[in-house]
Each structure stands twice: as structure tokens, then as C-alpha cells.
Write an enzyme that holds these catalytic residues in place. Sequence first.
Site, short mmCIF file in Angstrom:
data_model
loop_
_atom_site.label_atom_id
_atom_site.label_comp_id
_atom_site.label_asym_id
_atom_site.label_seq_id
_atom_site.Cartn_x
_atom_site.Cartn_y
_atom_site.Cartn_z
N MET A 30 0.83 -1.33 -0.06
CA MET A 30 -0.03 -0.07 -0.19
C MET A 30 0.83 1.20 -0.12
O MET A 30 0.54 2.34 0.53
CB MET A 30 -0.93 -0.01 1.24
CG MET A 30 -2.07 -1.08 0.94
SD MET A 30 -3.34 -1.03 1.98
CE MET A 30 -2.82 -0.80 3.54
N LEU A 33 6.57 3.15 1.41
CA LEU A 33 7.40 1.99 1.61
C LEU A 33 8.60 2.17 2.56
O LEU A 33 9.22 3.33 2.84
CB LEU A 33 7.84 1.54 0.22
CG LEU A 33 6.98 1.34 -0.77
CD1 LEU A 33 7.78 1.17 -2.03
CD2 LEU A 33 6.23 0.31 -0.48
N HIS A 37 9.44 -3.55 3.60
CA HIS A 37 8.82 -3.61 2.17
C HIS A 37 9.98 -4.17 1.33
O HIS A 37 10.04 -4.80 0.49
CB HIS A 37 8.26 -2.36 1.61
CG HIS A 37 6.85 -1.94 2.18
ND1 HIS A 37 6.93 -0.65 2.98
CD2 HIS A 37 5.57 -2.62 2.02
CE1 HIS A 37 5.60 -0.95 3.55
NE2 HIS A 37 4.98 -1.93 3.10
N GLN A 61 -10.47 -2.31 2.42
CA GLN A 61 -10.06 -3.16 3.45
C GLN A 61 -9.86 -2.38 4.85
O GLN A 61 -9.39 -2.76 5.95
CB GLN A 61 -8.49 -3.85 3.33
CG GLN A 61 -7.48 -2.84 2.98
CD GLN A 61 -6.11 -3.51 2.88
OE1 GLN A 61 -5.92 -3.97 1.63
NE2 GLN A 61 -4.92 -3.90 3.72
N GLY A 147 4.82 -9.62 4.24
CA GLY A 147 5.74 -9.61 5.51
C GLY A 147 5.03 -10.38 6.69
O GLY A 147 3.75 -10.19 6.73
N ARG A 187 2.83 3.12 9.46
CA ARG A 187 2.14 3.81 10.69
C ARG A 187 2.97 4.21 11.42
O ARG A 187 2.69 5.39 12.36
CB ARG A 187 1.04 2.95 11.37
CG ARG A 187 0.09 2.62 10.44
CD ARG A 187 -1.15 1.88 11.28
NE ARG A 187 -2.46 1.95 10.61
CZ ARG A 187 -2.66 0.70 9.94
NH1 ARG A 187 -2.05 -0.27 9.74
NH2 ARG A 187 -3.96 0.84 9.01
O1 PAF Z 1 -0.23 -5.79 3.89
C1 PAF Z 1 -0.43 -4.84 3.16
O2 PAF Z 1 0.16 -3.86 3.06
C2 PAF Z 1 -1.79 -5.00 2.55
O3 PAF Z 1 -2.84 -5.56 3.35
C3 PAF Z 1 -1.95 -5.74 0.90
C4 PAF Z 1 -1.47 -7.18 1.25
C5 PAF Z 1 -0.89 -4.98 0.08
C6 PAF Z 1 -3.33 -5.54 0.39
O4 PAF Z 1 -3.77 -4.08 0.07
#
Ligand code: PAF
Length: 283
Positions: A30, A33, A37, A61, A147, A187
Site C-alpha cells: 500500500m 515504503l 517492504h 480493507q 511480510g 504507521r
Molecule cells: O499488507 C498490506 O500492505 C496490504 O494488506 C496488502 C497485502 C498490500 C493488500 O492491500
Amino acid sequence: MKVLRTVGELRETIDGHRSAGKTIGLVPTMGALHAGHLSLMERARRDNDIVVASVFVNPTQFNNPDDLSTYPRTEEADCKALESAGVDYAFIPSVEEIYPEPDTRQFDLGEVASVMEGAMRPGHFNGVAQIVSKLFEMTRPTRAYFGEKDFQQIAVIRRMASLEGFDLEIVACPIVRESDGLAMSSRNVRLTPEQRAAAPAIHRILAESVERAVSSTVAEVKKSVTEAIDAEPFMTTEYYEIVDPLTMQPTDSWMPPNGSAVGCVTVYCGDVRLIDNITYTKK
Ligand code: PAF
């Protein structure tokens, strides 16, 4: 590195590589980074001929609209980081591109999604299943990388992939930590300096509890971890569960049926929701 913005471009590009016999590694993100990541990108780079990273803040989500609106968005810096990690393609679509129509699919995610994050964030895992299934279907990767900080999410994605019959390897990668032990998270930038100074206590308390597990019951460790975190400044434990590593069901054994028990915690540090986990490996 090439930036792809449409599903059509993504399909055409990756279909070409697949037809040429190349292996494809997908790293869904998302954005915002960090080194956690980038460790996924590096692993994908080592394992595959072609690496695709997606950067998409998936609205379905987020069960809390404030969390969605405050989620950090740093596309320019993300592209630079992806480029230096050797990623071949960054897929950065708009919300309309991914959801031209509302996605009404409801996945039968079963017991792995019923507890912890599933119980605290209704609809969250269904949204994760929606976006990840779309990304798998559009990219048809050889492998996809996630992760272990989001330990339960990996179990949910495995369940979704098996329900939908996706033929790929799901690779779980270790948590990357700051030097003081705090699990890296997009976050973390929302923590005040005082909260940031307090937050490493989460991992410290979890790590200490592994020592205590040798001579304590699961119930005793659950209680002492929760009390220790709640005694720290700014911190409130939302849940601390010790679970079977595959089913995600709470266990009272350090060695449940599917391997060493895993302690999964969610803590509010001020109003920032942090998650972490630890494996109670037998010495
Ligand atoms: O873990 C995340 O960053 C998100 O839940 C994902 C897997 C990219 C799905 O949006």
C-alpha cells in the site's frame, strides 16, 4: 523501472514475460515504503526473473474512514525506492481502475479470519482478499511476497488462494525491525517523538516473554504480557493472543498441532494502532 497505471498494461506486459518462460514475483503493497517492504522486493528479486510491485491503498480493507484518509501516500519516494531495489514494474492504479464497479464478493475465509484482526476489524480481511485476488488474477505471478508482521493476513491470503485455486507460491518473509526493536510499519511515522521512544517496549516485552514461556503456562504469559504493555506510557493492548501458527486459533499449548505457538499483539500507542508478533520456539 516502468510504471504501469492500467490493468490492461499490466496484463499485456506480464503475459509477454510469462509466455517467454520468465518467472514473475509479485509484491503487493500500500506504498509508504520502508526497509521492511524493500526486504520483500530484494527477496523477490533473488527468486524471480521479473519483479512487479503494486502500490495501492485499498479502500475496501479499511473499516475506519479516518485510517484510510490518514494513511500515508508517498508515491514519488516509493518509486525511487522501488527503482533502487531493482523492481522491473511498479503497478500504481487508481481506485476506479481497480474497482470500476463495487466489489461485492464475500469470501468464505473460515476460522483463520474469525479471530484477532478479523474480530476487531470487521470486513478488513474480506477487503484484503478482494484486492489480493484481483492482483493475483491480473498478474498471475509465480510467487507472491508478504511480510510476517501481518502474520494472520498471510494465513488469510493462503486460504483465499486455495479457495480460488490460484497456482502460485506464497512466500512469508521475516519482520524487519528498527535498531531499537520496533517492527517497521508505515504507521510508525504517525507516532509523536514521545510515543516513538516508548513503542520499542512492545517487542522487548514479547521477547522477554519467550524466556518466561519455558517455566510458565500460556495463560500466565498472556496475562503478564498484557499487563506489562499496558503499564508502558501511551500503550493500551487491544488483544494479545497466543495461537496455532496455521489455524490462528488460540491455544493453551506452547506446541499446538501445527508448530510452535505464535503470540500476536495489537497495541494502541496513543491513537496509532501497532501490530507485532513473536514465535515461542522451543529451546
Ligand atoms: O499488507 C498490506 O500492505 C496490504 O494488506 C496488502 C497485502 C498490500 C493488500 O492491500
